[in-house]
Design an enzyme around this catalytic site. Structure first.
Site, PDB file in Angstrom:
ATOM      1  N   HIS A   1      42.671  57.970   6.406  1.00 19.99           N
ATOM      2  CA  HIS A   1      43.754  57.988   5.416  1.00 19.99           C
ATOM      3  C   HIS A   1      45.033  58.600   5.984  1.00 19.99           C
ATOM      4  O   HIS A   1      46.099  58.415   5.411  1.00 19.99           O
ATOM      5  CB  HIS A   1      43.315  58.627   4.091  1.00 19.99           C
ATOM      6  CG  HIS A   1      43.266  60.126   4.077  1.00 19.99           C
ATOM      7  ND1 HIS A   1      42.104  60.838   4.267  1.00 19.99           N
ATOM      8  CD2 HIS A   1      44.224  61.059   3.852  1.00 19.99           C
ATOM      9  CE1 HIS A   1      42.356  62.135   4.173  1.00 19.99           C
ATOM     10  NE2 HIS A   1      43.635  62.295   3.923  1.00 19.99           N
TER      11      HIS A   1
ATOM     12  N   ASP B   1      35.859  58.597   7.160  1.00 16.86           N
ATOM     13  CA  ASP B   1      37.316  58.713   7.100  1.00 16.86           C
ATOM     14  C   ASP B   1      37.927  59.188   8.434  1.00 16.86           C
ATOM     15  O   ASP B   1      38.409  60.308   8.541  1.00 16.86           O
ATOM     16  CB  ASP B   1      37.677  59.681   5.968  1.00 16.86           C
ATOM     17  CG  ASP B   1      39.135  59.596   5.565  1.00 16.86           C
ATOM     18  OD1 ASP B   1      39.947  59.060   6.341  1.00 16.86           O
ATOM     19  OD2 ASP B   1      39.466  60.090   4.469  1.00 16.86           O
TER      20      ASP B   1
ATOM     21  N   SER C   1      43.694  67.609   6.081  1.00 11.98           N
ATOM     22  CA  SER C   1      43.007  66.371   6.417  1.00 11.98           C
ATOM     23  C   SER C   1      43.176  66.081   7.889  1.00 11.98           C
ATOM     24  O   SER C   1      44.279  66.165   8.421  1.00 11.98           O
ATOM     25  CB  SER C   1      43.577  65.220   5.606  1.00 11.98           C
ATOM     26  OG  SER C   1      42.903  65.150   4.402  1.00 11.98           O
TER      27      SER C   1
HETATM   28  N1  ARG Z   1      41.515  63.238  -1.301  1.00 13.01           N
HETATM   29  C1  ARG Z   1      41.833  63.198   0.087  1.00 13.01           C
HETATM   30  C2  ARG Z   1      43.178  63.947   0.348  1.00 13.01           C
HETATM   31  O1  ARG Z   1      43.738  64.518  -0.506  1.00 13.01           O
HETATM   32  C3  ARG Z   1      41.791  61.831   0.647  1.00 13.01           C
HETATM   33  C4  ARG Z   1      42.817  60.867   0.140  1.00 13.01           C
HETATM   34  C5  ARG Z   1      42.776  59.470   0.664  1.00 13.01           C
HETATM   35  N2  ARG Z   1      41.764  58.627   0.060  1.00 13.01           N
HETATM   36  C6  ARG Z   1      41.917  57.882  -1.082  1.00 13.01           C
HETATM   37  N3  ARG Z   1      40.901  57.184  -1.513  1.00 13.01           N
HETATM   38  N4  ARG Z   1      43.032  57.813  -1.769  1.00 13.01           N
HETATM   39  O2  ARG Z   1      44.081  63.565   0.986  1.00 13.01           O
HETATM   40  N1  ASP Z   2      42.520  65.118   1.543  1.00 11.92           N
HETATM   41  C1  ASP Z   2      43.438  66.205   1.759  1.00 11.92           C
HETATM   42  C2  ASP Z   2      44.470  65.895   2.849  1.00 11.92           C
HETATM   43  O1  ASP Z   2      44.873  64.775   3.001  1.00 11.92           O
HETATM   44  C3  ASP Z   2      42.717  67.460   2.029  1.00 11.92           C
HETATM   45  C4  ASP Z   2      42.492  68.256   0.793  1.00 11.92           C
HETATM   46  O2  ASP Z   2      43.322  68.242  -0.115  1.00 11.92           O
HETATM   47  O3  ASP Z   2      41.475  68.939   0.751  1.00 11.92           O
HETATM   48  O4  ASP Z   2      45.005  66.749   3.492  1.00 11.92           O
END
Ligand code: ARG
Ligand code: ASP
Length: 710
Positions: free
Chosen positions: A86, A223, A645
């Site tokens: 991502h 990921d 991330s």
């Molecule tokens: N939750 C994770 C972060 O905050 C991954 C986000 C990307 N994935 C998604 N399905 N939108 O960045």
């Molecule tokens: N998924 C998040 C990021 O992109 C990480 C988090 O918020 O824990 O940095």
């Protein structure tokens, strides 16, 4: 600021840091010696100098800020870099089309020549960091206005930055405030701009579970994506060139495939973006009761529209994949955050703390501090609400943003500027590639109707009220804008010339954006800026007050600076959790869980046939755990946030065991309040990364440049 006072502050920060025992905390690498004993007691086997050193290569030299808000790490002596899928998503999408769908099918460079350059992508290594509080505050006096202080801090910081970047090629520096400006640090980075895409799994692995599983545990998302940093022949930063060579890092991570067990020590090196752990209860209440719920609702409307159109067309699905993921990500996080804050009774707990604090503070330096904060918040709230609404409605209209970006080519400060065709076609190309008019138009109607309903009249621009009266409805307004704006037609945009200034400036999409912008700058921003400065000033005292209070009252509390996209260390251990009564989650997942979720009918769970075949024959290679399955993800108690991330997850010996990418939904309030029982970061097991490279990407030639510890 008086010398003696500064000394007391430094001493206090050091003591505050030492009393914290929980896994909560994001620590400054250069001060890690203050935590190292605790880390070693918890299992870490290296020294502070191994983590951060200005004299020798240390683990910090293998970590980069990736792009605008992710982390990455070096895993080979030839500049090979690992980050999340991502985090590389924008780049992978950029190289994708219906013919070459790297999002869908994945991408693997089978040689250096096939690696793909990425305009605009850079990575930064932290060269060093330094406490510059005294220099930054030179000339500041107690009792001076916050406005004057801001000016001095800005001027002094700029001088420090100018001095710092003189030293070498590709240097970039920033001065950042910690603890609401009680402390300042200089960060010097070396920034590399030639970063090429090496590989990415298909989205059915890299985004497995999609937005359904996002922020959730148990998780089975692969990921990750891989890039390579290039440098000039002297290993210095250089813009993209065929002649550049792979960057030779001072340090890269060795990879441990031994696997992880519940209780194992882990630490994370990375760039957490933003946390607000020391907020006053009024600030938390606003987030919990007002801003999060409204923002969630507005995004639900937009997501429903995007999802519907994306399901109807393959082309639109690709066009809006990245936009959708961005909108959905915070939308879902806010929902978890609200739940978490409620469950923790954070507002109530903070109110109780504030009451006790206020009583203690009577007659002393911190007398009245919490009341002042409450009063400022009361004044700020309606303006903040107007700002939040403006950001989540007006500013999300794509055509209006685009119109303004073209208009800016005519109206730069220097009014002699003539319209630049090349720049305009560049903007147009990237805009139209991913724009679907029906989505934008329906979103306009949906969010502006909410705007009309929820924003008090005194916080609406006169322009808006007149226009709405003229059109009679938001629907009619949308109809007109999306028919008569010249920007609805790529051909019209392409034929713009320097003579078209008037036409561009009076276009309904430009006017919409511009009028709101003018209103925001005139009626809202000055007030929010003033009030936020007042908040800063009082928070600066409150921060010191909280430390003094906890110290004198012997309240054990972890004090660490809020995250601000600077390099931090978070340490903890592998651990499951109980999200609800009667339920306990184990700390790791395997390929078995992928097969249990596999469903060709559901986009998010439709895995590549290749993975099904591998599972059927158990053709796992050497990437298995004790049970004979391929491990996929694990969770731990490391305190992380957005920006972490792509961070390396490291074991007690400093070797790479995983790749951080998320947090569990029930624990997303950790940006405001950390619950060691619930808050968990989610990481990809490094063995699943290696498995995917070899078995799905067939790119195991990359292993030759990596170092495995066993
Ligand atoms: N939750 C994770 C972060 O905050 C991954 C986000 C990307 N994935 C998604 N399905 N939108 O960045
Ligand atoms: N998924 C998040 C990021 O992109 C990480 C988090 O918020 O824990 O940095």
């Amino acid at each position: 600021m008086k010398k003696s006072f500064r000394f007391i502050m430094t001493a206090m920060l050091a003591i505050a840091g030492m009393t914290a025992k929980a896994d909560e905390g994001m620590w400054l690498p250069s001060l890690i010696s203050q935590r190292i004993v605790d880390m070693q007691e918890k299992g870490f086997r290296l020294d502070a100098e191994d983590l951060y050193s200005v004299n020798q290569a240390s683990l910090k030299d293998a970590v980069v800020l990736f792009g605008r808000g992710c982390t990455g790490e070096l895993i080979s002596p030839e500049g090979l870099l690992l980050t999340n899928h991502h985090c590389g998503y924008g780049q992978i999408q950029q190289h994708s089309s219906v013919e070459h769908d790297y999002l869908k099918d994945g991408f693997w460079a089978m040689s250096r020549e096939e690696e793909l350059p990425n305009k605009g992508l850079s990575v930064s290594f932290l060269e060093r960091m330094k406490d510059v509080t005294a220099l930054v505050l030179e000339g500041c006096q107690a009792g001076m206005s916050e406005e004057d202080r801001v000016e001095i801090v800005k001027k002094n910081s700029q001088a420090i930055i100018d001095e710092a970047v003189k030293e070498g090629k590709g240097l970039r520096a920033t001065v950042e405030a910690l603890y609401y400006g009680n402390q300042y640090f200089l960060f010097i980075y070396r920034q590399y701009e030639d970063v090429r895409l090496v590989g990415a799994p298909p989205s059915s692995i890299g985004k497995f579970g999609g937005d359904t599983d996002n922020w959730m545990w148990p998780r089975h998302t692969g990921d990750f994506s891989m890039f390579r940093i290039y440098a000039d022949k002297d290993n210095n930063p250089a813009p993209y060139s065929k002649d550049n060579v792979p960057y030779r890092p001072k340090k890269y991570f060795h990879i441990s495939t031994k696997g992880v067990q519940e209780g194992d020590f882990t630490f994370i090196y990375g760039f957490p973006g933003r946390t607000q752990e020391y907020l006053h209860s009024a600030g938390v209440r606003y987030i919990e009761e007002i801003s999060d719920p409204h923002k969630i609702h507005l995004r639900t409307l937009r997501l429903d529209i995007m999802n519907r159109h994306q399901a109807e067309s393959q082309k639109v699905r690709i066009q809006y994949s990245s936009k959708n993921a961005n909108v959905a990500n915070a939308w879902k996080k806010w929902q978890g955050e609200v739940k978490g804050i409620k469950k923790m009774k954070t507002v109530q707990t903070k109110q109780e703390f504030e009451a006790a604090f206020a009583k203690w503070a009577k007659g002393g330096e911190f007398d009245g501090v919490t009341d002042r904060l409450a009063a400022i918040y009361a004044e700020l709230e309606p303006y903040q609400f107007a700002t939040d609404y403006y950001t989540e409605t007006v500013r999300t209209i794509e055509i209006a943003n685009f119109a303004m970006s073209i208009a800016r080519l005519f109206i730069q400060e220097d009014s002699l500027v003539t319209f630049d065709n090349a720049k305009a076609s560049e903007l147009a190309e990237s805009f139209y590639k991913d724009w679907h008019l029906p989505i934008d138009k329906e979103s306009f109607t949906a969010v502006m109707n909410e705007y009309e309903k929820n924003v008090p009249a005194e916080f609406k621009p006169a322009y808006y009220k007149e226009k709405l009266a003229e059109y009679g409805s938001v629907e009619a307004w949308a109809e007109d804008m999306f028919t008569s704006s010249l920007f609805t037609d790529p051909a019209k945009t392409a034929s713009l010339s320097p003579a078209d200034k008037e036409r561009v400036m009076s276009d309904p999409a430009t006017v919409f954006f511009n009028e709101f912008l003018k209103w925001y700058y005139a009626d809202v921003l000055p007030v929010t800026t003033r009030l936020n400065q007042e908040l800063q000033l009082v928070y600066r005292d409150y921060m010191r007050g909280q430390m003094a209070y906890c110290r004198t009252q012997r309240i054990p509390k972890a004090f660490y600076p809020d995250a601000n996209l600077t390099l931090r260390v978070a340490y903890g251990h592998i651990k499951g959790y109980s999200p609800a009564d009667g339920t306990y989650y184990l700390p790791s997942s395997t390929i078995k869980g992928i097969m249990e979720k596999d469903n060709p009918e559901i986009f998010d769970y439709n895995i590549p046939q290749r993975l099904r075949d591998i599972y059927a024959t158990k053709d796992y290679g050497r990437w298995t755990d004790a049970s004979g399955e391929v491990p996929v993800c694990f969770i731990a108690t490391n305190h992380t946030t957005g920006g972490n991330s792509g961070s390396p997850v490291i074991n007690a010996d400093g070797d790479l065991i995983g790749l951080n990418f998320d947090r569990v939904w029930e624990g997303t309030m950790s940006d405001i309040v950390f619950d060691p029982e619930i808050c968990r970061n989610i990481a990809l097991d490094i063995r699943y990364v290696l498995f995917t490279i070899e078995k799905i990407g067939e790119a195991d030639y990359l292993f030759d440049e990596m170092t495995f510890t066993e």
